[in-house]
Design a protein around this motif. Sequence first.
Motif, PDB file in Angstrom:
ATOM      1  N   HIS A 485      20.560 -80.178 -10.299  1.00  0.00           N
ATOM      2  CA  HIS A 485      19.419 -80.495  -9.445  1.00  0.00           C
ATOM      3  C   HIS A 485      18.298 -79.474  -9.642  1.00  0.00           C
ATOM      4  O   HIS A 485      17.117 -79.830  -9.719  1.00  0.00           O
ATOM      5  CB  HIS A 485      19.849 -80.487  -7.973  1.00  0.00           C
ATOM      6  CG  HIS A 485      20.789 -81.597  -7.615  1.00  0.00           C
ATOM      7  ND1 HIS A 485      21.934 -81.399  -6.887  1.00  0.00           N
ATOM      8  CD2 HIS A 485      20.756 -82.922  -7.901  1.00  0.00           C
ATOM      9  CE1 HIS A 485      22.557 -82.554  -6.721  1.00  0.00           C
ATOM     10  NE2 HIS A 485      21.859 -83.489  -7.332  1.00  0.00           N
ATOM     11  N   ASP A 488      16.729 -80.004 -13.128  1.00  0.00           N
ATOM     12  CA  ASP A 488      15.905 -81.224 -13.156  1.00  0.00           C
ATOM     13  C   ASP A 488      14.577 -81.003 -12.437  1.00  0.00           C
ATOM     14  O   ASP A 488      13.531 -81.508 -12.866  1.00  0.00           O
ATOM     15  CB  ASP A 488      16.658 -82.390 -12.511  1.00  0.00           C
ATOM     16  CG  ASP A 488      17.804 -82.892 -13.368  1.00  0.00           C
ATOM     17  OD1 ASP A 488      17.881 -82.490 -14.547  1.00  0.00           O
ATOM     18  OD2 ASP A 488      18.629 -83.672 -12.860  1.00  0.00           O
ATOM     19  N   ALA A 489      14.593 -80.259 -11.345  1.00  0.00           N
ATOM     20  CA  ALA A 489      13.351 -79.971 -10.624  1.00  0.00           C
ATOM     21  C   ALA A 489      12.426 -79.107 -11.466  1.00  0.00           C
ATOM     22  O   ALA A 489      11.212 -79.349 -11.536  1.00  0.00           O
ATOM     23  CB  ALA A 489      13.658 -79.293  -9.295  1.00  0.00           C
ATOM     24  N   ALA A 492      10.518 -80.828 -14.428  1.00  0.00           N
ATOM     25  CA  ALA A 492       9.456 -81.795 -14.130  1.00  0.00           C
ATOM     26  C   ALA A 492       8.118 -81.308 -14.684  1.00  0.00           C
ATOM     27  O   ALA A 492       7.971 -80.154 -15.069  1.00  0.00           O
ATOM     28  CB  ALA A 492       9.355 -82.004 -12.618  1.00  0.00           C
ATOM     29  N   GLN A 493       7.169 -82.195 -14.714  1.00  0.00           N
ATOM     30  CA  GLN A 493       5.831 -81.836 -15.196  1.00  0.00           C
ATOM     31  C   GLN A 493       5.273 -80.668 -14.371  1.00  0.00           C
ATOM     32  O   GLN A 493       5.577 -80.550 -13.177  1.00  0.00           O
ATOM     33  CB  GLN A 493       4.889 -83.040 -15.074  1.00  0.00           C
ATOM     34  CG  GLN A 493       5.234 -84.187 -16.006  1.00  0.00           C
ATOM     35  CD  GLN A 493       5.030 -83.828 -17.466  1.00  0.00           C
ATOM     36  OE1 GLN A 493       4.118 -83.078 -17.805  1.00  0.00           O
ATOM     37  NE2 GLN A 493       5.885 -84.346 -18.330  1.00  0.00           N
ATOM     38  N   GLN A 496       4.769 -80.480 -10.535  1.00  0.00           N
ATOM     39  CA  GLN A 496       5.458 -81.629  -9.956  1.00  0.00           C
ATOM     40  C   GLN A 496       6.860 -81.294  -9.456  1.00  0.00           C
ATOM     41  O   GLN A 496       7.629 -82.190  -9.113  1.00  0.00           O
ATOM     42  CB  GLN A 496       5.552 -82.758 -10.998  1.00  0.00           C
ATOM     43  CG  GLN A 496       4.208 -83.285 -11.474  1.00  0.00           C
ATOM     44  CD  GLN A 496       3.413 -83.904 -10.347  1.00  0.00           C
ATOM     45  OE1 GLN A 496       3.919 -84.761  -9.621  1.00  0.00           O
ATOM     46  NE2 GLN A 496       2.179 -83.466 -10.169  1.00  0.00           N
ATOM     47  N   ALA A 497       7.199 -80.019  -9.423  1.00  0.00           N
ATOM     48  CA  ALA A 497       8.546 -79.624  -9.012  1.00  0.00           C
ATOM     49  C   ALA A 497       8.870 -80.110  -7.603  1.00  0.00           C
ATOM     50  O   ALA A 497       9.986 -80.578  -7.330  1.00  0.00           O
ATOM     51  CB  ALA A 497       8.709 -78.116  -9.100  1.00  0.00           C
ATOM     52  N   HIS A 499       7.727 -82.693  -6.098  1.00  0.00           N
ATOM     53  CA  HIS A 499       7.984 -84.135  -6.145  1.00  0.00           C
ATOM     54  C   HIS A 499       9.398 -84.403  -6.635  1.00  0.00           C
ATOM     55  O   HIS A 499      10.078 -85.306  -6.140  1.00  0.00           O
ATOM     56  CB  HIS A 499       6.960 -84.835  -7.035  1.00  0.00           C
ATOM     57  CG  HIS A 499       5.562 -84.800  -6.499  1.00  0.00           C
ATOM     58  ND1 HIS A 499       5.195 -85.472  -5.349  1.00  0.00           N
ATOM     59  CD2 HIS A 499       4.444 -84.167  -6.939  1.00  0.00           C
ATOM     60  CE1 HIS A 499       3.902 -85.266  -5.107  1.00  0.00           C
ATOM     61  NE2 HIS A 499       3.424 -84.473  -6.064  1.00  0.00           N
ATOM     62  N   ALA A 500       9.842 -83.614  -7.612  1.00  0.00           N
ATOM     63  CA  ALA A 500      11.204 -83.785  -8.126  1.00  0.00           C
ATOM     64  C   ALA A 500      12.229 -83.451  -7.046  1.00  0.00           C
ATOM     65  O   ALA A 500      13.236 -84.159  -6.890  1.00  0.00           O
ATOM     66  CB  ALA A 500      11.413 -82.898  -9.355  1.00  0.00           C
ATOM     67  N   ARG A 503      12.430 -86.229  -4.637  1.00  0.00           N
ATOM     68  CA  ARG A 503      13.227 -87.357  -5.146  1.00  0.00           C
ATOM     69  C   ARG A 503      14.721 -87.098  -4.941  1.00  0.00           C
ATOM     70  O   ARG A 503      15.480 -88.001  -4.572  1.00  0.00           O
ATOM     71  CB  ARG A 503      12.930 -87.590  -6.626  1.00  0.00           C
ATOM     72  CG  ARG A 503      11.600 -88.276  -6.899  1.00  0.00           C
ATOM     73  CD  ARG A 503      11.535 -88.832  -8.312  1.00  0.00           C
ATOM     74  NE  ARG A 503      11.648 -87.780  -9.318  1.00  0.00           N
ATOM     75  CZ  ARG A 503      10.613 -87.090  -9.800  1.00  0.00           C
ATOM     76  NH1 ARG A 503       9.384 -87.329  -9.341  1.00  0.00           N
ATOM     77  NH2 ARG A 503      10.788 -86.174 -10.727  1.00  0.00           N
TER      78      ARG A 503
END
Length: 535
Positions: A485, A488-489, A492-493, A496-497, A499-500, A503
């Motif tokens: 997790h 993946d965060a 992100a772009q 945009q962390a 936003h990740a 999600r």
Amino acid sequence: MSNPRSLPRTAADRHAPTDMGLRAPSPLRDLFAPLGQLLSCGGDARLDIDPATGRNAYGCSPTPTPEVASFSSCTATTISQRGYEAAERARTALMSSAMLHGLIECFDARIEAMRDDLKALLGLARSDVEVVFAASGTDAQLQALALSRALLGGEVVTLIVAADQTGTGTVHTARGQHFSDRSTNDCKVAKGAPVTGLGPVHSLALRLRDAEGRLRSPSAIDAEVLETVESLVAQGARVMLEIMDCSKLGLQAPSDRCTTEIARRWPGRVQIVVDACQMRIGRRRIARCLARGDLVLLTGSKYYAGPAFSGALLVPPRLGAQIDALTQLAPGLADYASRSDWPLRWRGLREQFSAAPNFGQWLRWEAALEEMRAYYAVPDEFRRAALRTLSDGIAKVIAASPSLTLLPPQPRPEHGGEFANPSIFGFTLTSGGAALSLAQCRAIHAALREGSPDDPPCLIGQPVGWGGPGHDAVAALRICISARHVVDAFAAQPGQAQHAIDRILGDAARIVARLETLLLPQPAPTTPAQDRHAH
């Protein structure tokens, strides 16, 4: 796959290369089997893939399933695309080198290099710590018992702290018994029977909860551990004390102060083994345990979200020098370990084990190491912030549910670092005013895992008995944060962390909503007569 160690000849033969009309040696031929098949071999029955579902007993696939929301890192996680590609690269490299220089030599060299890789990732690169590999944390417990017996000089009593929140196989490994009907090396064994040369062992279990399921105070647990060890030593016993760094529900016992006191008072009479298999433990903490002289059990398949199973045992320098002189451990360990599992410097000890490579265990560790590399490539500050945000968010999601009750806060040890905040969230479920039992929670867990036409499958931690008669009248399910997790965060772009992370929290919220739906009373099935009347 009937044999977890040796792949079916028919599958391998179709892909085996030939050179001047000669068939490649069978172990090398096995390397050409499908990668998913290789990743599922070299372990016990828990790794077997159900042909009907394509998943193992934990609901995990041997190939990536990015569409499945996964919060199950306290139990097992499906391999990621990142880990899968790392395993494929490793296999390709071994194929190339083995055909030129010989399989066993190249395999041994790669496993030895993996020891260095793991030590470097754990911040132990410049130490003389040794790494013993195993198919699972349960297998590593047998290795720890065998080494403790050898180091302490004979029969031992095992004292297991947090026995009510450790792996189900521990009740057997603590007694030197087989924990399954099939061993890692595909030997048919009798579950509960002594491992030759290792059992039977007298074992004592200390619990974190009382008979009603209430957590005991840390001071009460410390007092019981210290008193029990003192009594055993006074009776002349040698003790292997297995302490819990992070239990199935995120708890630690005994305290660092208690453990350090035991190590100080009874050197040579008590061998401490740290169960850190959840791997929710900082690198500095691992180093402190090793400096104290502890053996440390770990895995790459829990917090780091590598594929199940990948276990290891860390051996501190002060013990490694003693093990150098060993030439024999319990003969029954040969059912569970291979020569390459043991460091090259322990040449005498290695000779009692088969040189046959365990491809599945190796490839699962290759994938796990890739997950660890990705995690530690994330800056410390981001890791801490992401874990804090995810921890707060998941706790709020569970607390907002009318049918879920979050278990008591999980006190973490001093100097917890990035793991100062909880990453395992246990909760009970209530339906009709009553808390669900272990059996009921298992049914709910299975429904989540299988999914439905309207709800995709999702993975959370398996239920754990929490209290009542037999300790299964009430149970807890678990939602967990994993290293994946955080990675993946971070991946992100830029910018945009958050936003990740949102999600990820959204996925957790959908799982909680699904749980609420599963707890609703189900309509009774109608009979054909009722159907006709309805129309």
